[in-house]
Design an enzyme around this catalytic site. Structure first.
Site, PDB file in Angstrom:
ATOM      1  N   LYS A  33       0.835  -1.198   0.000  1.00  0.00           N
ATOM      2  CA  LYS A  33       0.000   0.000   0.000  1.00  0.00           C
ATOM      3  C   LYS A  33       0.871   1.250   0.000  1.00  0.00           C
ATOM      4  CE  LYS A  33      -0.365   0.098   5.056  1.00  0.00           C
ATOM      5  NZ  LYS A  33      -1.248   0.148   6.228  1.00  0.00           N
ATOM      6  N   TYR A 242      16.086  30.618   7.980  1.00  0.00           N
ATOM      7  CA  TYR A 242      14.949  31.320   8.549  1.00  0.00           C
ATOM      8  C   TYR A 242      15.029  31.358  10.072  1.00  0.00           C
ATOM      9  CZ  TYR A 242      12.544  31.156   4.028  1.00  0.00           C
ATOM     10  OH  TYR A 242      12.190  31.327   2.707  1.00  0.00           O
TER      11      TYR A 242
END
Length: 346
Positions: A33, A242
């Site tokens: 999956k 940042y």
């Protein structure tokens, strides 16, 4: 290369399947999956079929669409979400085996596709999917007469071998299924490692195939090499990224690489010990991970590297996950679409 190179070792995935199959008492399937845990369901399923897998598991019926042409008609493809409204044509045309989770799904299936194979998922305490004791008691006779081909449940704490939930679920699963004569499945990777009491007729390894814990002996299935875009020298006191969250304490050689949270490298790994590698030398990530870029201290290399490795033998997927405060499953299934992918056998 201008984007990262994600090398997927199909031979390692097959090797991991064979190792888990050797530990399993009965048949061993494979969970593919989420696009084969982010590594490519078609390629992974084809390799596992070559290795001997004959039962495959997906989360939803749509995930089986690319798999059936690859696998051919013979292997079973089980669908964890069962028979959802609107799935009837896919289940019929692709020959899927839905694992029915409720009385409503059982009714939908036998009315829409009489005689078509199905399994039943039972809830043994995880409270996520499957029929609870009262529901199963009410319809067990009907389901068995209709030809249920597999009874399954899912362990909540299999990665903790001493957790009392394991024995509790095993006992309840046996009470719900003993005497039915129908093949059973309880164990994924962690359940296989708990021992033969948990194996029943079919095991269904997932994360262990792809190099993740709790299968500590798994061979790494993926390598991620990331190109260096630019290098620069910082003087003591200069800051990076940042928010100015990292400040150089020495003269520092800094490499900026093409990878960020848009590529699946979770922002939560910022400042938490994420390490990249070059020819066996560790290089710490510094500053915040941004959308497309990560900055890395390469001072101790003594040279500017062309690339740095994030997933590699020195940095397995669960180590990367630990820096992000998560698990290897999330790292693998978050791998972005910008990487160049190469499928290899070493």
């Amino acid at each position: 290369m201008s984007t990262g190179l994600l090398t997927i070792r199909l031979d390692a995935i097959a090797e991991n399947w064979q190792a888990l199959a050797a530990k399993s008492a009965g048949e061993t399937g494979a969970v593919v999956k989420a696009d084969g845990y982010g590594l490519g369901a078609k390629q992974v399923a084809r390799e596992l079929a070559r290795a001997g897998a004959r039962s495959f598991f997906v989360a939803v019926a749509e995930e089986a669409v690319p798999l059936r042409p690859v696998l051919g008609e013979e292997p079973d493809i089980y669908v964890f979400s069962g028979h959802m409204a609107g799935d009837t044509e896919m289940i019929r045309d692709l020959g899927l085996v839905p694992l029915l989770n409720s009385i409503d799904q059982l009714t939908r299936h036998v009315e829409a596709l009489p005689g078509h194979p199905f399994g039943i998922q039972l809830d043994t305490g995880m409270n996520r999917l499957g029929m609870e004791w009262e529901e199963w008691s009410a319809v067990a006779e009907i389901a068995l007469e209709a030809g249920a081909s597999l009874l399954m449940s899912h362990l909540a704490c299999a990665d903790e071998p001493d957790h009392p939930m394991n024995a509790y679920q095993l006992d309840l699963f046996r009470q719900m299924t003993d005497g039915t004569g129908v093949p059973r499945s309880l164990a994924a990777t962690g359940g296989i490692l708990l021992g033969p009491d948990y194996h029943f007729e079919l095991t269904r390894p997932g994360i262990g195939l792809y190099g993740g814990l709790p299968f500590a002996g798994a061979a790494p299935a993926a390598r991620l090499d990331l190109p260096v875009v630019q290098c620069r020298t910082l003087t003591p006191g200069e800051v990076v990224g940042y928010g100015n969250t990292w400040q150089a304490e020495r003269e520092t050689r800094l490499a900026t690489i093409n990878c960020g949270y848009a590529d699946g490298m979770l922002r939560s790994a910022s400042g938490n010990g994420l390490t990249l590698w070059y020819e066996g030398v560790p290089c710490p990530a510094v500053g915040r991970i941004s959308m497309d870029l990560i900055t890395v201290d390469v001072t101790d290399l003594g040279r500017d590297p062309e690339y740095l490795s994030l997933l590699c033998p020195e940095s397995p997927v669960d180590e990367v996950a630990a820096a992000a405060g998560t698990i290897g499953y999330e790292v693998l299934t978050s791998l972005g679409s910008r990487y160049q992918r190469r499928y290899a056998r070493s």
